[in-house]
Design a protein around this motif. Structure first.
Motif, mmCIF file in Angstrom:
data_model
loop_
_atom_site.group_PDB
_atom_site.id
_atom_site.type_symbol
_atom_site.label_atom_id
_atom_site.label_comp_id
_atom_site.label_asym_id
_atom_site.label_seq_id
_atom_site.Cartn_x
_atom_site.Cartn_y
_atom_site.Cartn_z
ATOM 1 N N GLU A 171 0.836 -1.208 0.000
ATOM 2 C CA GLU A 171 0.000 0.000 0.000
ATOM 3 C C GLU A 171 0.870 1.258 0.000
ATOM 4 O O GLU A 171 0.567 2.231 -0.687
ATOM 5 N N ALA A 172 1.953 1.241 0.750
ATOM 6 C CA ALA A 172 2.872 2.390 0.779
ATOM 7 C C ALA A 172 3.539 2.570 -0.585
ATOM 8 O O ALA A 172 3.696 3.696 -1.062
ATOM 9 N N ALA A 173 3.912 1.465 -1.232
ATOM 10 C CA ALA A 173 4.519 1.539 -2.565
ATOM 11 C C ALA A 173 3.526 2.101 -3.577
ATOM 12 O O ALA A 173 3.875 2.941 -4.410
ATOM 13 N N ARG A 174 2.283 1.659 -3.510
ATOM 14 C CA ARG A 174 1.244 2.188 -4.407
ATOM 15 C C ARG A 174 1.050 3.685 -4.198
ATOM 16 O O ARG A 174 0.920 4.445 -5.154
ATOM 17 N N ALA A 175 1.012 4.109 -2.946
ATOM 18 C CA ALA A 175 0.835 5.534 -2.646
ATOM 19 C C ALA A 175 1.990 6.350 -3.223
ATOM 20 O O ALA A 175 1.781 7.424 -3.794
ATOM 21 N N ALA A 176 3.222 5.843 -3.079
ATOM 22 C CA ALA A 176 4.390 6.554 -3.619
ATOM 23 C C ALA A 176 4.309 6.630 -5.143
ATOM 24 O O ALA A 176 4.605 7.669 -5.739
ATOM 25 N N LEU A 177 3.889 5.535 -5.784
ATOM 26 C CA LEU A 177 3.756 5.543 -7.245
ATOM 27 C C LEU A 177 2.669 6.506 -7.708
ATOM 28 O O LEU A 177 2.849 7.228 -8.691
ATOM 29 N N HIS A 178 1.539 6.530 -6.999
ATOM 30 C CA HIS A 178 0.456 7.461 -7.360
ATOM 31 C C HIS A 178 0.936 8.911 -7.256
ATOM 32 O O HIS A 178 0.658 9.731 -8.132
ATOM 33 N N LYS A 179 1.661 9.232 -6.198
ATOM 34 C CA LYS A 179 2.180 10.592 -6.029
ATOM 35 C C LYS A 179 3.145 10.916 -7.171
ATOM 36 O O LYS A 179 3.085 12.001 -7.754
ATOM 37 N N GLU B 215 2.545 13.903 -10.217
ATOM 38 C CA GLU B 215 3.426 15.056 -10.367
ATOM 39 C C GLU B 215 4.098 15.146 -11.736
ATOM 40 O O GLU B 215 4.844 16.082 -11.995
ATOM 41 N N LEU B 216 3.802 14.203 -12.650
ATOM 42 C CA LEU B 216 4.432 14.265 -13.970
ATOM 43 C C LEU B 216 3.890 15.438 -14.776
ATOM 44 O O LEU B 216 2.793 15.923 -14.526
#
Length: 93
Positions: free
Chosen positions: A37-45, A49-50
């Protein structure tokens, strides 16, 4: 995620880490729980920001352009096609 999908993800993650070890690089795998879940959140962020995207289905790549001008390339057999419009479809559709 089904048990079969979890097992497949674990197998793939293991192969990737084995390759990294062969070239003396470190890595970590996450296939479930709070860490996923933390990895998904980091990827979404990161995606949110792209500032631009270049989709190249013929090469199996998507290039992400970041606000600082840096580029990240994602190699995937599926992602470029999921992001592409069918040939002949209007770009404004």
């Amino acid at each position: 995620m089904t048990e079969r999908q979890a097992n497949e993800a674990q197998t793939i993650a293991g192969r990737v880490l084995e390759f990294a070890e062969e070239v003396e690089a470190s890595g970590q795998s996450v296939v479930g729980g709070d860490a996923l879940e933390a990895a998904r959140a980091a990827l979404h962020k990161w995606v949110d920001e792209l500032t631009g995207v270049v989709v190249m289905p013929a090469f199996g790549r998507v290039t992400v352009i970041h606000g600082n001008g840096r580029e990240s390339t994602i190699s995937s057999p599926d992602l470029p096609f999921a992001m592409s419009k069918p040939v002949g479809e209007s770009p404004d559709a």
